[in-house]
Design a protein around this motif. Structure first.
Motif, short mmCIF file in Angstrom:
data_model
loop_
_atom_site.label_atom_id
_atom_site.label_comp_id
_atom_site.label_asym_id
_atom_site.label_seq_id
_atom_site.Cartn_x
_atom_site.Cartn_y
_atom_site.Cartn_z
N ARG A 1 -9.42 -6.00 4.95
CA ARG A 1 -9.82 -5.35 3.71
C ARG A 1 -10.28 -3.93 4.05
NH1 ARG A 1 -11.85 -7.15 -1.43
NH2 ARG A 1 -11.59 -9.29 -0.66
N GLN A 2 -9.64 -2.95 3.44
CA GLN A 2 -10.00 -1.55 3.66
C GLN A 2 -10.55 -0.97 2.36
OE1 GLN A 2 -6.68 0.68 5.25
NE2 GLN A 2 -5.93 -1.08 6.40
N LYS A 3 -11.53 -0.10 2.52
CA LYS A 3 -12.12 0.53 1.34
C LYS A 3 -12.32 2.01 1.60
CE LYS A 3 -16.19 0.42 -1.71
NZ LYS A 3 -17.50 -0.20 -1.99
N GLN A 4 -11.91 2.81 0.63
CA GLN A 4 -12.09 4.26 0.69
C GLN A 4 -12.76 4.73 -0.59
OE1 GLN A 4 -8.07 5.64 1.08
NE2 GLN A 4 -8.00 5.33 3.29
N GLU A 5 -13.68 5.67 -0.43
CA GLU A 5 -14.33 6.30 -1.58
C GLU A 5 -14.32 7.81 -1.38
OE1 GLU A 5 -17.82 3.80 -3.46
OE2 GLU A 5 -18.08 3.87 -1.28
N SER B 1 0.79 -1.24 0.00
CA SER B 1 0.00 0.00 0.00
C SER B 1 0.82 1.28 0.00
CB SER B 1 -0.99 0.04 1.18
OG SER B 1 -0.33 0.34 2.40
N ASN C 1 -15.02 6.19 4.34
CA ASN C 1 -14.07 5.14 4.67
C ASN C 1 -14.78 4.05 5.45
OD1 ASN C 1 -11.85 3.58 5.62
ND2 ASN C 1 -10.53 5.37 5.44
N ASN D 1 -11.95 5.40 -5.87
CA ASN D 1 -12.22 4.22 -5.04
C ASN D 1 -10.91 3.46 -4.87
OD1 ASN D 1 -12.71 1.32 -4.52
ND2 ASN D 1 -14.87 1.86 -4.66
N ARG D 2 -10.55 3.20 -3.60
CA ARG D 2 -9.33 2.44 -3.33
C ARG D 2 -9.64 1.32 -2.33
NH1 ARG D 2 -4.15 5.59 -1.28
NH2 ARG D 2 -5.60 6.14 0.39
N GLN D 3 -9.16 0.12 -2.65
CA GLN D 3 -9.28 -1.01 -1.75
C GLN D 3 -7.89 -1.57 -1.47
OE1 GLN D 3 -12.53 -3.89 -2.56
NE2 GLN D 3 -12.96 -2.64 -4.38
N THR E 1 -3.34 -3.53 -3.66
CA THR E 1 -4.06 -2.25 -3.67
C THR E 1 -4.72 -2.08 -5.03
OG1 THR E 1 -2.51 -1.25 -2.12
CG2 THR E 1 -3.90 0.24 -3.40
N GLN F 1 -13.24 1.53 7.03
CA GLN F 1 -12.46 0.96 8.12
C GLN F 1 -12.75 1.69 9.44
OE1 GLN F 1 -8.62 2.30 6.28
NE2 GLN F 1 -8.09 2.80 8.40
#
Length: 829
Positions: free
Chosen positions: A541-545, A183, A574, A475-477, A445, A576
């Motif tokens: 697992r993390q997700k951001q938008e 990451s 987010n 969007n990031r995972q 990532t 997380q």
């Protein structure tokens, strides 16, 4: 008497009126019509009389008029971004209305990375790029400071990695080399005293966990200052951002093949091939590829990479065009040596001499490598709605993976060598003991970005407006299935006569026979796998938008006076830490005045950046209180001047900036069960930067820069207030590269290059509790000799001529390359 006096007055008035009339008759007008050879709108093309204050822009029909010009000989310059500049020698007679029409041609060669601009020979200066401001602004029109590093400069210096490429930008310093870590494994750099990674590709997200390959670089823009307004918080830091512009297809067959060999087993092959795919040359294909294999100057270490970057352009009509860029990088390397200094107890050593580190020691093994494959795909569609508006739709997809062994050395001296048992003997360095911590990385990532921009260029009354209005979805995972950390032995660094870590720990208080530096780790793959067998395995697992909208408008009140006003709103989401959402506003203002049009500009700007802060918990015994924070902000005030003199032979930028960070989150930790968070921390970074790109005589090119950074924590944890942040780098840095290619006689085609980098002392650890660890200043000198023509070029280069020990750091110590030699041969077709 009265009659005589009246006669004198009337006579004087007559001569005054006659004189004014004569002067009015003496002045002339220059007019004409400018057209473009690609049938685009000829509006807003710059028309100036070089060396004077006279200038104007064309109207919607390409017509221009310059009035009240004294008779004489002039050079009329007609220019537009993306077109070849034309100049006309004219003679204006008294009272004449001189007509000078012109047609200017699109600069198609600019797409291949070669700028043709009249008699332009300043190969290191290619400033104009709409990605910088998302608008087609010239450098002198832009109130923001940025440095452009061209592919021509990279070839001149035989650059084979991104770290060496960025040495050409003032104000940027290496902090932390690429680690391959999941990451965030790409390299970190200090820019205006803040940490930043190269995350932007053609103005869009382009993430990587490893070292980037320069084979597909057309130019690099180091954009200075908090740039959240146009780029959000994902790609930038408060110091700015690093944007890589890739090579794009052009409309004829051509290419170049290069082979580079050098010290430490360097073998590198690159190829750049372009070809049209149809007779109309509306579909063009280009591929850049590289194979790289290199060992370390240390006792272990290597990097091996294969890089492929195909791109395709398609011009469907005069209004509609498409561009697709892809990059595939397969990279495998060992971790660079990274010594983490203590962050919570007083330092036992203060500098490299006291540490006694031998920079040839890597403390790793070639069996313990990490793979960092990455993939970037970008598709862009451009549609010309009308003469005033253009639509740009962009989609990018990034995948960056880390799989393999990641390790570092952490200062654990206080636990292994308590103060009560340590004695320092005369002539023997006390030294430090580092734990080797290691895990198996298995992280991916994934990032997707969708942008829609509408770009306008129109007039309201007599004022020209250039505006971009856009929407952005990011969007990031991050998927992490790696292991926890295990300890693989300990390393003693200090006196070279101590035998093993065990002897250091248990015998340092006894005068004994000291033999050599200790390391009791087991560095084979099998031994390491056995240690990792009992480690925990992550399953996260993390997700951001981020949903964004932004608008930026540049208004020309006069041809030489403009103002920029911009605003962005981000909705950050987010998943997380239980999930949290934030909204941030980011404004930007700037003003530019050109006392000499297209030659000298004075600018000032206010810029804003922001960071979305994750929630945390206050701890009071067994009670935990959730805390949600507002976004953290940074505000910059900057002013300076930009020059473009001597017919594009001299570019200069001088600027002073002041960046203040507010709403910074920090905690006071009295114990593991007593932690309180605050959000009133602050920091101030201010400094001066200078950049010069010059072509004083034909064949001679110079790029030089200087930066001064003063950084200070204003409010926060008592251990850091009043101290220099560890990300600030050195106070003073400078860069220089000069090359000369002989133009005539028997030496034609031969050339010489010389330059280097200077870095002042760098306080990589600085605080009330730890004290200060300083990396010494250094000057690294490089040189080259080359011979070539339009078809081939041979370059011999020596880096770090004096074999100077150099280090970078961010509360860490990392040794950089020693002296090396390389030979590069390229053939163009």
């Amino acid at each position: 008497m009265r009659t005589k006096f009246t006669l004198v007055i009337l006579t004087s008035l007559f001569f005054l009126l006659f004189s004014n009339a004569s002067q009015a008759q003496e002045k002339g007008t220059i007019t004409g019509q400018v057209s473009l050879n690609d049938n685009q709108s000829p509006e807003n093309i710059s028309v100036i009389l070089k060396g004077t204050r006279f200038g104007t822009i064309t109207d919607a029909n390409g017509i221009y008029k310059i009035k009240n010009v004294k008779p004489g000989n002039y050079t009329l310059k007609i220019s537009a971004l993306g077109y070849i500049t034309r100049e006309f020698k004219i003679i204006l007679a008294a009272g004449q209305e001189l007509i000078q029409n012109a047609t200017i041609n699109i600069n198609s060669e600019e797409l291949s990375g070669v700028t043709v601009n009249g008699n332009k020979k300043n190969n290191f200066a290619r400033k104009e790029n709409p990605q910088v401001s998302r608008l087609p602004l010239k450098n002198l029109e832009n109130p923001q400071v940025y440095t452009t590093i061209t592919s021509e400069l990279l070839k001149d210096q035989v650059v084979t990695n991104i770290d060496d490429a960025l040495k050409n930008a003032p104000g940027i310093q290496p902090l932390w080399t690429s680690t391959g870590r999941g990451s965030d494994g790409a390299g970190y750099f200090s820019l205006r005293g803040f940490a930043v990674q190269p995350r932007a590709l053609n103005g869009l997200p382009g993430l990587s966990n490893g070292s980037l390959d320069p084979a597909n670089i057309d130019k690099i823009e180091v954009i200075k200052g908090p740039s959240g307004t146009l780029f959000g918080s994902t790609l930038v830091s408060y110091g700015g951002l690093i944007n890589i512009t890739t090579k794009t297809p052009y409309d004829h067959f051509g290419g170049e093949i290069n082979y580079t060999a050098g010290s430490y087993g360097l073998n590198r092959v690159t190829a750049d091939i372009n070809t049209p795919l149809n007779e109309e040359k509306t579909v063009n294909f280009r591929i850049n590829t590289a194979y790289h294999n290199e060992n370390s100057f240390q006792d272990a270490g290597f990097r091996k990479a294969i890089f492929v970057a195909p791109s395709l352009s398609y011009k469907a009509s005069d209004r509609l065009s498409f561009l697709i860029n892809t990059e595939f990088l397969s990279n495998e390397a060992t971790n660079a040596t990274m010594l983490f200094l203590t962050r919570s107890t007083p330092l036992r050593v203060k500098n490299m001499d006291e540490l006694g580190y031998d920079n040839k020691r890597s403390y790793t093994n070639n069996q313990l490598s990490i793979k960092t494959p990455s993939f970037n795909l970008q598709g862009q569609m451009f549609y010309k709605i009308n003469d005033s508006w253009t639509s740009q739709t962009a989609v990018s997809r990034t995948s960056a993976k880390s799989e393999g062994y990641y390790s570092y050395l952490f200062d654990n001296t206080d636990q292994l060598l308590p103060n009560s048992t340590v004695r320092k003997y005369e002539g023997i360095n006390q030294g430090l003991v580092f734990d080797r911590l290691l895990n198996y990385q298995n992280s991916t990532t994934l990032a997707t970005d969708i942008q829609q921009n509408f770009i306008g260029d129109f007039k309201i009354g007599n004022m020209r407006n250039r505006i971009v209005a856009g929407l952005d979805y990011f969007n990031r995972q991050i998927i992490d299935n790696g292991t926890g950390y295990v300890q693989n032995g300990s390393v003693y660094i200090g006196d070279d006569n101590l035998q093993t870590v065990n002897e250091v720990i248990f015998k340092i208080t006894t005068p004994a026979q000291y033999i050599r530096t200790g390391d009791n780790g087991k560095l084979s793959k099998n031994a390491t796998d056995a240690l990792l067998a009992g480690a925990t395995v992550n399953n996260s697992r993390q997700k951001q938008e981020v949903y964004s909208a932004y608008v930026s408008n540049v208004i020309n009140f006069l041809p030489n006076l403009s103002a920029m006003a911009s605003l962005r709103v981000d909705r950050f989401m987010n998943a997380q830490n239980g999930g949290y959402n934030q909204t941030a506003l980011s404004p930007k203002f700037g003003v530019v005045y050109q006392p000499v049009l297209d030659k000298v500009s004075l600018f000032a700007n206010y810029m804003n950046g922001f960071t979305n802060v994750a929630p945390a918990e206050d701890v009071n015994g067994s009670t935990r209180t959730p805390r949600v924070f507002d976004p953290e902000h940074a505000d910059q005030l900057e002013f300076g001047t930009k020059l473009n003199l001597l017919e594009d032979k001299l570019y200069t930028t001088l600027s002073y900036y002041n960046i203040k960070v507010t709403d910074r989150v920090y905690n006071i930790r009295n114990s593991a069960t007593d932690i309180t968070y605050f959000q009133d921390g602050g920091q101030r970074n201010k400094g001066f930067e200078a950049e010069i790109i010059a072509n004083p005589i034909q064949g001679f090119n110079i790029v030089a820069g200087y930066s001064y950074v003063d950084a200070n924590v204003l409010k926060g944890d008592i251990n850091t207030v009043g101290y220099r942040p560890t990300s600030a780098g050195a106070y003073n840095t400078a860069n220089l590269w000069a090359s000369y290619r002989f133009q005539n006689n028997a030496l034609k085609g031969f050339g010489l290059g010389f330059g280097g980098n200077y870095s002042g002392e760098n306080k990589i650890t600085h605080g009330l509790v730890t004290g200060t660890f300083t990396i010494p200043e250094y000057t690294v000198l490089n040189s080259s000799v080359f011979y070539g023509n339009d078809k081939f070029n041979l370059t011999l280069k020596i880096d770090n001529i004096a074999n100077v020990d150099t280090y970078d750091g961010w509360s860490t110590v990392h040794p950089r390359n020693m002296r090396s030699a390389s030979a590069s041969f390229s053939y163009k077709f």
